[in-house]
Scaffold this motif. Structure first.
Motif, PDB file in Angstrom:
ATOM      1  N   PHE A 196      39.897  98.294 157.679  1.00  0.00           N
ATOM      2  CA  PHE A 196      41.114  99.048 157.973  1.00  0.00           C
ATOM      3  C   PHE A 196      41.931  98.030 159.177  1.00  0.00           C
ATOM      4  O   PHE A 196      43.020  97.908 159.047  1.00  0.00           O
ATOM      5  CB  PHE A 196      40.953 100.528 158.637  1.00  0.00           C
ATOM      6  CG  PHE A 196      42.307 101.197 158.808  1.00  0.00           C
ATOM      7  CD1 PHE A 196      43.025 101.431 157.972  1.00  0.00           C
ATOM      8  CD2 PHE A 196      42.406 101.264 160.349  1.00  0.00           C
ATOM      9  CE1 PHE A 196      44.301 102.167 158.465  1.00  0.00           C
ATOM     10  CE2 PHE A 196      43.752 101.829 160.685  1.00  0.00           C
ATOM     11  CZ  PHE A 196      44.677 102.347 159.819  1.00  0.00           C
ATOM     12  N   MET A 197      41.416  97.640 160.042  1.00  0.00           N
ATOM     13  CA  MET A 197      41.833  96.813 161.105  1.00  0.00           C
ATOM     14  C   MET A 197      42.301  95.499 160.638  1.00  0.00           C
ATOM     15  O   MET A 197      43.260  95.081 161.085  1.00  0.00           O
ATOM     16  CB  MET A 197      40.924  96.827 162.307  1.00  0.00           C
ATOM     17  CG  MET A 197      41.040  98.097 163.234  1.00  0.00           C
ATOM     18  SD  MET A 197      39.786  97.800 164.896  1.00  0.00           S
ATOM     19  CE  MET A 197      38.346  97.795 164.327  1.00  0.00           C
ATOM     20  N   ALA A 198      41.435  95.116 159.841  1.00  0.00           N
ATOM     21  CA  ALA A 198      41.766  93.659 159.205  1.00  0.00           C
ATOM     22  C   ALA A 198      43.174  93.796 158.341  1.00  0.00           C
ATOM     23  O   ALA A 198      44.046  92.817 158.240  1.00  0.00           O
ATOM     24  CB  ALA A 198      40.632  93.182 158.250  1.00  0.00           C
ATOM     25  N   VAL A 199      43.167  95.003 157.441  1.00  0.00           N
ATOM     26  CA  VAL A 199      44.280  95.194 156.800  1.00  0.00           C
ATOM     27  C   VAL A 199      45.474  95.351 157.656  1.00  0.00           C
ATOM     28  O   VAL A 199      46.658  94.881 157.449  1.00  0.00           O
ATOM     29  CB  VAL A 199      44.251  96.706 155.841  1.00  0.00           C
ATOM     30  CG1 VAL A 199      45.592  97.015 155.470  1.00  0.00           C
ATOM     31  CG2 VAL A 199      43.300  96.241 154.766  1.00  0.00           C
ATOM     32  N   LEU A 259      47.001  97.555 168.085  1.00  0.00           N
ATOM     33  CA  LEU A 259      45.716  98.016 168.566  1.00  0.00           C
ATOM     34  C   LEU A 259      44.585  97.722 167.758  1.00  0.00           C
ATOM     35  O   LEU A 259      43.689  97.454 168.422  1.00  0.00           O
ATOM     36  CB  LEU A 259      46.083  99.588 168.315  1.00  0.00           C
ATOM     37  CG  LEU A 259      46.867 100.367 169.178  1.00  0.00           C
ATOM     38  CD1 LEU A 259      47.170 101.816 168.927  1.00  0.00           C
ATOM     39  CD2 LEU A 259      46.589 100.265 170.552  1.00  0.00           C
ATOM     40  N   SER A 260      44.814  97.250 166.747  1.00  0.00           N
ATOM     41  CA  SER A 260      43.435  96.712 165.497  1.00  0.00           C
ATOM     42  C   SER A 260      43.150  95.463 166.578  1.00  0.00           C
ATOM     43  O   SER A 260      42.121  94.894 166.463  1.00  0.00           O
ATOM     44  CB  SER A 260      44.024  96.417 164.423  1.00  0.00           C
ATOM     45  OG  SER A 260      44.267  97.527 163.656  1.00  0.00           O
ATOM     46  N   PHE A 261      44.243  94.601 166.628  1.00  0.00           N
ATOM     47  CA  PHE A 261      43.967  93.263 167.352  1.00  0.00           C
ATOM     48  C   PHE A 261      42.939  93.378 168.771  1.00  0.00           C
ATOM     49  O   PHE A 261      42.003  92.934 168.990  1.00  0.00           O
ATOM     50  CB  PHE A 261      45.203  92.419 167.888  1.00  0.00           C
ATOM     51  CG  PHE A 261      45.585  91.549 167.042  1.00  0.00           C
ATOM     52  CD1 PHE A 261      44.800  90.398 166.598  1.00  0.00           C
ATOM     53  CD2 PHE A 261      47.038  91.567 166.394  1.00  0.00           C
ATOM     54  CE1 PHE A 261      45.092  89.356 165.814  1.00  0.00           C
ATOM     55  CE2 PHE A 261      47.083  90.646 165.238  1.00  0.00           C
ATOM     56  CZ  PHE A 261      46.357  89.588 165.185  1.00  0.00           C
ATOM     57  N   LEU A 262      43.313  94.440 169.498  1.00  0.00           N
ATOM     58  CA  LEU A 262      42.818  94.922 170.809  1.00  0.00           C
ATOM     59  C   LEU A 262      41.317  95.457 170.530  1.00  0.00           C
ATOM     60  O   LEU A 262      40.307  94.930 171.169  1.00  0.00           O
ATOM     61  CB  LEU A 262      43.712  95.990 171.472  1.00  0.00           C
ATOM     62  CG  LEU A 262      42.886  96.470 172.788  1.00  0.00           C
ATOM     63  CD1 LEU A 262      42.857  95.417 173.860  1.00  0.00           C
ATOM     64  CD2 LEU A 262      43.949  97.896 173.257  1.00  0.00           C
ATOM     65  N   PHE A 263      41.184  96.466 169.378  1.00  0.00           N
ATOM     66  CA  PHE A 263      40.085  96.922 169.522  1.00  0.00           C
ATOM     67  C   PHE A 263      38.964  96.170 168.509  1.00  0.00           C
ATOM     68  O   PHE A 263      37.686  96.543 168.553  1.00  0.00           O
ATOM     69  CB  PHE A 263      40.065  98.285 168.793  1.00  0.00           C
ATOM     70  CG  PHE A 263      40.695  99.423 169.874  1.00  0.00           C
ATOM     71  CD1 PHE A 263      39.612  99.812 170.752  1.00  0.00           C
ATOM     72  CD2 PHE A 263      41.856  99.689 169.767  1.00  0.00           C
ATOM     73  CE1 PHE A 263      40.070 100.716 171.659  1.00  0.00           C
ATOM     74  CE2 PHE A 263      42.343 100.621 170.726  1.00  0.00           C
ATOM     75  CZ  PHE A 263      41.537 101.141 171.645  1.00  0.00           C
ATOM     76  N   LEU A 264      39.428  95.352 167.691  1.00  0.00           N
ATOM     77  CA  LEU A 264      38.475  94.569 166.839  1.00  0.00           C
ATOM     78  C   LEU A 264      37.211  93.761 167.594  1.00  0.00           C
ATOM     79  O   LEU A 264      36.112  93.991 167.342  1.00  0.00           O
ATOM     80  CB  LEU A 264      39.211  93.539 165.926  1.00  0.00           C
ATOM     81  CG  LEU A 264      39.474  93.860 164.621  1.00  0.00           C
ATOM     82  CD1 LEU A 264      40.756  92.937 163.999  1.00  0.00           C
ATOM     83  CD2 LEU A 264      38.469  94.178 163.739  1.00  0.00           C
ATOM     84  N   PRO A 265      37.703  93.042 168.696  1.00  0.00           N
ATOM     85  CA  PRO A 265      36.580  92.442 169.447  1.00  0.00           C
ATOM     86  C   PRO A 265      35.759  93.524 170.156  1.00  0.00           C
ATOM     87  O   PRO A 265      34.511  93.290 170.692  1.00  0.00           O
ATOM     88  CB  PRO A 265      37.267  91.578 170.528  1.00  0.00           C
ATOM     89  CG  PRO A 265      38.607  92.006 170.548  1.00  0.00           C
ATOM     90  CD  PRO A 265      38.933  92.548 169.343  1.00  0.00           C
ATOM     91  N   ILE A 266      36.363  94.868 170.791  1.00  0.00           N
ATOM     92  CA  ILE A 266      35.834  95.476 171.669  1.00  0.00           C
ATOM     93  C   ILE A 266      34.552  96.447 170.719  1.00  0.00           C
ATOM     94  O   ILE A 266      33.627  96.557 171.037  1.00  0.00           O
ATOM     95  CB  ILE A 266      36.822  96.652 172.114  1.00  0.00           C
ATOM     96  CG1 ILE A 266      37.815  95.896 173.011  1.00  0.00           C
ATOM     97  CG2 ILE A 266      36.088  97.816 172.811  1.00  0.00           C
ATOM     98  CD1 ILE A 266      38.716  96.933 173.580  1.00  0.00           C
ATOM     99  N   LEU A 267      35.058  96.769 169.380  1.00  0.00           N
ATOM    100  CA  LEU A 267      34.150  97.674 168.478  1.00  0.00           C
ATOM    101  C   LEU A 267      32.910  96.712 167.903  1.00  0.00           C
ATOM    102  O   LEU A 267      31.932  97.230 167.681  1.00  0.00           O
ATOM    103  CB  LEU A 267      34.788  98.391 167.541  1.00  0.00           C
ATOM    104  CG  LEU A 267      35.665  99.212 167.883  1.00  0.00           C
ATOM    105  CD1 LEU A 267      36.628 100.024 166.859  1.00  0.00           C
ATOM    106  CD2 LEU A 267      34.998 100.456 168.476  1.00  0.00           C
ATOM    107  N   ASN A 268      33.154  95.451 168.108  1.00  0.00           N
ATOM    108  CA  ASN A 268      32.388  94.493 167.579  1.00  0.00           C
ATOM    109  C   ASN A 268      31.559  93.683 168.558  1.00  0.00           C
ATOM    110  O   ASN A 268      30.962  92.520 168.200  1.00  0.00           O
ATOM    111  CB  ASN A 268      32.884  93.402 166.475  1.00  0.00           C
ATOM    112  CG  ASN A 268      33.341  94.253 165.337  1.00  0.00           C
ATOM    113  OD1 ASN A 268      32.711  94.426 164.196  1.00  0.00           O
ATOM    114  ND2 ASN A 268      34.794  94.683 165.098  1.00  0.00           N
TER     115      ASN A 268
END
Length: 324
Positions: free
Chosen positions: A84-87, A311-320
């Protein structure tokens, strides 16, 4: 000429041209028209705007979930939230550079899910082929519902459909010739392109190896139904457009889709609000009403892409952060 300067010009000039066209249309309009346009935008019914936004977000989530069906035959099962965040970061990138979002989307999955880029990108190409087929189907339905209007328009503009078909067949022939050259050439650069293309084909072939073809078809229909509904419910936000038929909405949807896919998120050579507004004018609605519809729809969906994409840019590294 400096290649970086050329690249910069390709990005900036379409945006500047779009901004200029918008400024020109607004500045050349009468004060009464600008007042009516502002009135329609500021008095749009918030319920229908919010509903349109929700439908859009659900369509993005469905696209992310459907992507997993294409990746599984390749041996990859990425997390749905990463899909979803990649999309969404892809949609955000497209606001700056048209079609760059597909590349960034593939890179994002390569970075966080270790899916080889050419395979990830191949599945995205498969999606785009399916999307093109769906757009052709919707265009055909729209043409059937609005045959009389379309024929009158072609006659008024002196457009020959046979000439358009001739150009299409010529492009197909050139494409087939290019594929032939790729297959037989021994040039090292051509070989690199051919090898990259093989990786793309592996990703594209995943659509044939899917176990859940019916689920994929369901989500494909769902995505495009939600896209159309985004347009349809928005007409109620501008009360004077509430009588617009589904046929008119489909024409506006097709024109708007073309504008979004060929420009920087709908603001380029063909600004989304203006071309969508022109459709309603063609069907005898007020120009200010049609363009208000375009501005509200474009503005609300662009806001979603910016906010959720950022927000996806922000949370991608956090969640992974704990994933190897």
């Amino acid at each position: 000429m400096n290649p970086k300067l050329i690249k910069f010009a390709k990005i900036v000039l379409p945006i500047l041209l779009g901004v200029f066209l918008i400024w020109y249309f607004l500045s050349s309009a009468t004060p009464q028209y600008r007042e009516e346009l502002l009135h329609n935008i500021t008095n749009a019914h918030p319920f229908w705007v919010i509903l349109s936004v929700i439908l859009g977000i659900i369509s993005h989530a469905s696209r992310a979930y459907r992507w997993g069906f294409l990746l599984k035959p390749l041996g990859y099962t990425p997390k749905i939230y990463n899909n979803f965040m990649a999309v969404m970061v892809g949609y955000l990138a497209n606001l700056g550079i048209p079609r760059s979002g597909e590349v960034l989307r593939g890179i994002t999955l390569t970075t966080y899910e270790k899916v080889p880029f050419e395979k990830a990108f191949g599945t995205i190409v498969s999606e785009r082929i399916i999307d093109l087929i769906m757009l052709i189907i919707i265009t055909s339905i729209s043409g059937f519902l609005q045959t009389e209007y379309i024929l009158n328009f072609l006659q008024e503009k002196d457009i020959n459909p046979l000439a358009t078909l001739g150009i299409l067949f010529l492009l197909i022939f050139i494409g087939l010739l290019g594929l032939r050259i790729l297959r037989i050439s021994n040039n090292r650069w051509v070989i690199k392109i051919r090898n990259f293309g093989i990786g793309l084909l592996d990703g594209m072939k995943s659509i044939l190896a899917m176990e859940r073809k019916w689920a994929f078809l369901f989500h494909t229909i769902l995505i495009w139904t939600l896209y159309v509904l985004m347009f349809y419910v928005m007409k109620f936000a501008v009360p004077s457009l509430s009588t617009a038929s589904i046929g008119i909405i489909l024409v506006a949807f097709i024109v708007g889709s073309f504008s979004m896919s060929t420009t920087n998120g709908g603001i380029g050579i063909l600004p989304f609000p203006i071309v969508v507004g022109a459709v309603f004018v063609f069907f005898n609605f007020e120009k200010s009403d049609g363009e208000a519809f375009g501005w509200i729809l474009w503005g609300s969906q662009t806001a979603v892409n910016i906010i959720v994409g950022a927000l996806s840019f922000l949370f991608l590294p956090i969640l992974n952060r704990n994933r190897k």
